[in-house]
Design a protein around this motif. Structure first.
Motif, short mmCIF file in Angstrom:
data_model
loop_
_atom_site.label_atom_id
_atom_site.label_comp_id
_atom_site.label_asym_id
_atom_site.label_seq_id
_atom_site.Cartn_x
_atom_site.Cartn_y
_atom_site.Cartn_z
N LEU A 1 16.25 -21.13 11.84
CA LEU A 1 17.35 -21.82 12.28
C LEU A 1 17.00 -21.75 13.74
O LEU A 1 17.41 -20.59 14.58
N TYR A 2 16.80 -22.78 14.53
CA TYR A 2 16.36 -23.06 16.05
C TYR A 2 17.67 -23.46 16.69
O TYR A 2 18.01 -24.63 16.72
N ARG A 3 18.24 -22.43 17.40
CA ARG A 3 19.46 -22.80 18.21
C ARG A 3 19.31 -23.61 19.40
O ARG A 3 18.56 -23.17 20.22
N GLN A 4 19.89 -24.55 19.51
CA GLN A 4 19.93 -25.46 20.66
C GLN A 4 21.30 -25.25 21.51
O GLN A 4 22.60 -25.46 21.05
N HIS A 5 21.29 -24.74 22.66
CA HIS A 5 22.31 -24.58 23.69
C HIS A 5 21.91 -24.68 25.03
O HIS A 5 20.85 -24.89 25.36
N GLU A 6 22.87 -24.58 26.06
CA GLU A 6 22.67 -24.87 27.36
C GLU A 6 21.60 -23.98 28.12
O GLU A 6 21.34 -24.46 29.18
N HIS A 7 21.21 -22.85 27.75
CA HIS A 7 20.53 -21.98 28.20
C HIS A 7 18.99 -21.98 27.67
O HIS A 7 18.38 -21.31 27.86
N ASN A 8 18.85 -22.82 26.71
CA ASN A 8 17.44 -23.02 26.12
C ASN A 8 16.52 -23.18 27.25
O ASN A 8 16.49 -24.31 28.05
N LEU A 9 15.31 -22.64 27.41
CA LEU A 9 14.33 -22.95 28.05
C LEU A 9 13.46 -24.05 27.73
O LEU A 9 13.01 -25.00 28.65
N ILE A 10 13.31 -24.05 26.49
CA ILE A 10 12.62 -25.22 25.81
C ILE A 10 13.30 -25.64 24.69
O ILE A 10 13.49 -24.76 23.44
N GLY A 11 13.77 -26.80 24.60
CA GLY A 11 14.51 -26.96 23.35
C GLY A 11 14.22 -28.29 22.77
O GLY A 11 12.98 -28.85 23.04
N SER A 12 14.73 -28.89 21.59
CA SER A 12 14.34 -30.14 20.94
C SER A 12 14.81 -31.16 21.66
O SER A 12 15.55 -31.22 22.69
N LYS A 13 13.93 -32.31 21.26
CA LYS A 13 14.07 -33.62 22.05
C LYS A 13 14.48 -34.56 21.22
O LYS A 13 14.19 -35.85 21.22
N LEU A 14 15.33 -34.38 20.23
CA LEU A 14 16.03 -35.13 19.13
C LEU A 14 16.88 -36.18 19.86
O LEU A 14 16.97 -37.47 19.35
N ASP A 15 17.65 -35.82 20.92
CA ASP A 15 18.42 -37.03 21.32
C ASP A 15 17.67 -37.87 22.40
O ASP A 15 16.85 -37.40 23.12
N TRP A 16 18.25 -39.12 22.30
CA TRP A 16 17.34 -40.21 23.18
C TRP A 16 17.44 -39.67 24.82
O TRP A 16 16.39 -39.88 25.58
N LEU A 17 18.43 -39.24 25.36
CA LEU A 17 18.51 -38.92 26.78
C LEU A 17 17.36 -37.81 26.94
O LEU A 17 16.98 -37.92 28.13
N ALA A 18 17.46 -36.94 26.13
CA ALA A 18 16.35 -35.89 26.28
C ALA A 18 14.96 -36.37 26.40
O ALA A 18 14.21 -36.04 27.08
N ARG A 19 14.79 -37.49 25.20
CA ARG A 19 13.56 -37.98 25.23
C ARG A 19 13.07 -38.89 26.52
O ARG A 19 12.07 -38.58 26.85
N LEU A 20 14.05 -39.55 27.09
CA LEU A 20 13.65 -40.20 28.14
C LEU A 20 13.71 -39.64 29.47
O LEU A 20 12.69 -39.79 30.19
N LYS A 21 14.14 -38.33 29.50
CA LYS A 21 14.05 -37.57 30.63
C LYS A 21 12.53 -36.79 30.61
O LYS A 21 11.68 -36.88 31.53
N HIS A 22 12.12 -36.48 29.43
CA HIS A 22 10.87 -35.95 29.22
C HIS A 22 9.86 -36.87 29.28
O HIS A 22 8.74 -36.84 30.24
N LEU A 23 10.10 -38.33 29.00
CA LEU A 23 9.02 -39.13 29.03
C LEU A 23 9.01 -39.34 30.46
O LEU A 23 7.82 -39.80 31.23
N ALA A 24 9.97 -39.47 31.36
CA ALA A 24 10.00 -39.55 32.84
C ALA A 24 8.91 -38.57 33.57
O ALA A 24 8.33 -38.88 34.52
N LEU A 25 9.20 -37.33 33.17
CA LEU A 25 8.38 -36.22 33.73
C LEU A 25 6.81 -36.58 33.22
O LEU A 25 6.09 -36.31 33.93
N VAL A 26 6.56 -36.82 31.93
CA VAL A 26 5.30 -37.01 31.63
C VAL A 26 4.68 -38.13 32.50
O VAL A 26 3.57 -37.76 33.01
N PHE A 27 5.30 -39.07 32.89
CA PHE A 27 4.63 -40.20 33.64
C PHE A 27 4.60 -39.79 35.15
O PHE A 27 3.81 -40.60 35.91
#
Length: 326
Positions: free
Chosen positions: A227-253
């Motif tokens: 059970l992988y807890r997602q909270h505001e202090h996660n150093l590395i968390g999941s990218k399930l929500d679209w906002l997190a995915r878009l932010k990560h994609l921007a960093l990738v490029f």
């Protein structure tokens, strides 16, 4: 120095250790909020022959006091505490892994975060999948996670990857968190050769790269045992929500993965004498292909055969190749 010699002839089952000892290697830093639940989930494991070793990275909250409470409750032979290097979470995990054998005697090792909850059969399941692997073969168990909110409510699962784990995948993708990983003594011996000055993107990706590169066995479990807890202090968390995915994609490029790959290549080159011949060649081809001009760069990557686990992941990877941000 560790000598690694693997061949198809010795990749056969070996007699399993009866009731093997597992060392749980946990890193903590100001983890008082969720630590108790994680510790209690260890105590509830169906495989009960384990010892917990904690590397605390200079907590200023009540983390260390809580750990001392559990030492009194469980006994000093069940829980050990050591000091981390205070250079970030990856350095803490690798530091603890390097000195694990000086702190505890075990047959298998499991990395753990401070804020998750383990299913009762987590350790037993890992042993089922890697417990019979030949003792000379580095073996790594990892898998999916059940994502939970800060309050413990289920919020989805991590991706169920279908393609086989392989060094050609490990070069461009980390498929599982360290909080799911259990590995054998041969894998520990290999990881312990990592020099303390080596910089890697993350300890779990490094384990996947190094063990697969050396010809080890990787098992990815499609059943979530964490059970992988997602909270505001996660150093590395999941990218399930679209906002997190878009932010990560921007960093990738903007070169995030390019920087990570540069770090990982340098680290692997320092350990290339432990890679098998085929993967040593693949590493050099990967390094050279990143610097080539189009269209040769694209053709080199196609010929090399690196891959990510999903269609979307591969589209993003080839976009990075075209933009030279891989």
């Amino acid at each position: 120095m560790l000598t690694v010699k693997y061949s198809k002839d010795n990749q056969r089952p070996t007699q399993a250790v009866k009731n093997p000892r597992i060392a749980i290697l946990m890193c903590t830093y100001n983890g008082e909020r969720f630590l108790r639940q994680q510790l209690d989930s260890f105590f509830a494991q169906s495989h009960s022959n384990w010892t917990l070793v904690v590397s605390d990275d200079g907590s200023t909250d009540s983390t260390q006091q809580l750990l001392q409470h559990y030492i009194k409750q469980w006994g000093a032979d069940r829980l050990y505490i050591t000091n981390g290097p205070q250079r970030g979470y990856a350095a803490n995990f690798l530091s603890l892994t390097r000195k694990a054998k000086t702190l505890v005697k075990a047959d298998f090792y499991a990395w753990s975060d401070q804020d998750d909850i383990w299913q009762k059969d987590k350790l037993q399941t890992a042993l089922h999948h890697i417990g019979n692997i030949h003792s000379e073969i580095p073996a790594l168990y990892c898998g999916r996670t059940q994502l939970i909110s800060a309050s413990g409510s289920p919020i989805g699962k991590s991706t169920n990857f279908q393609r086989p784990p392989h060094f050609l995948n490990a070069l461009v993708q980390s498929i599982s968190g360290g909080n799911t990983m259990v590995f054998n003594q041969a894998a520990l011996d290999l990881l312990q050769e990592t020099h303390e000055d080596v910089t890697v993107a993350s300890h779990d990706w490094w384990a996947y790269q190094l063990i697969s590169g050396a010809g080890g066995m990787i098992y990815f479990d499609s059943d979530a045992k964490i059970l992988y807890r997602q909270h505001e202090h996660n150093l590395i968390g999941s990218k399930l929500d679209w906002l997190a995915r878009l932010k990560h994609l921007a960093l990738v490029f903007h070169g995030l993965h390019s920087n990570w790959n540069t770090q990982n290549i340098s680290a692997l080159e320092n350990m290339q004498h432990y890679l098998n011949d085929e993967n040593r060649l693949r590493l050099q081809q990967f390094k050279i292909a990143r610097q080539e001009k189009l269209p040769k760069r694209l053709l080199s990557f196609i010929k090399l055969g690196v891959y990510r686990q999903t269609v979307k992941g591969n589209i993003a990877m080839y976009a990075s190749i075209l933009l030279k941000t891989i």
